[in-house]
Write a protein that holds these residues in place. Sequence first.
Motif: not given
Length: 249
Positions: A15, A157, A151
């Motif tokens: 991420g 995350l 998400k």
Amino acid sequence: MFFDQSPYPVRFEWGEQAIQHLAPHSEAVVVVDVLSFSTCVEVALSRKAQVLPYRWKDHTARQHAQKHGALLASSERRFDGQFSLSPVSLQTLPEGAKLVLPSPNGASLSALAAEVPGVQVFTACLRNARAVGEFLRDRFSSVLLVAAGEKWMDGTLRPAIEDLWGCGAVIQALDLPGSETRSPEAEMARVAFEHIQQDVLHHLQSCASGRELVERGFAADVLLAGQLNTSRVVPHFLEETYGWLEETH
């Protein structure tokens, strides 16, 4: 910094934090969002198109497309004749087209990585993992693989295992000798991919993201995304656009 994996030429992380903390110490960044941003880019570029990733799924995407004289993909997955985040929908993209592709994950990571001075940005999926890895192998001394993930409802995350596998497939193709060239994090991704390599499609259909798409009626997208190493497209992000940098042999 302990977390930048800088002793190792090949790195892996998840991420936006990966971009923030590891990209400044890497020569190349590969964004991996298998279901489906990276697969969409590969399919579009195989049509000799250009893809302009866009970070926001709102009315400004249309303005961005008009500014660049580009087609606009829907930010919602669909294949009803409209281009979208469904890779299947892009198989009929006109050759040579420009396409704005809104995506909060892959597009955001691509844009963030491009802001890091001196970093070259690529994207990869299962379809072109070998081509991307082989291209990077002799050109860069440090490569960061970034798994986009998904998400949760609160915006945090959710690590998505298909992106771990995609990163592992690229790492395998980099084929640098010796495990000392790969950080432990990168080695974990490589081993995870090798564990499922003999039946990639089954595992892709069985993981959480794959099951979601199948149950929502997008099984064809999963089937397309699971076609391992069928493409020689190497997507390179330059001046807000993914283009096909070079075909490898």
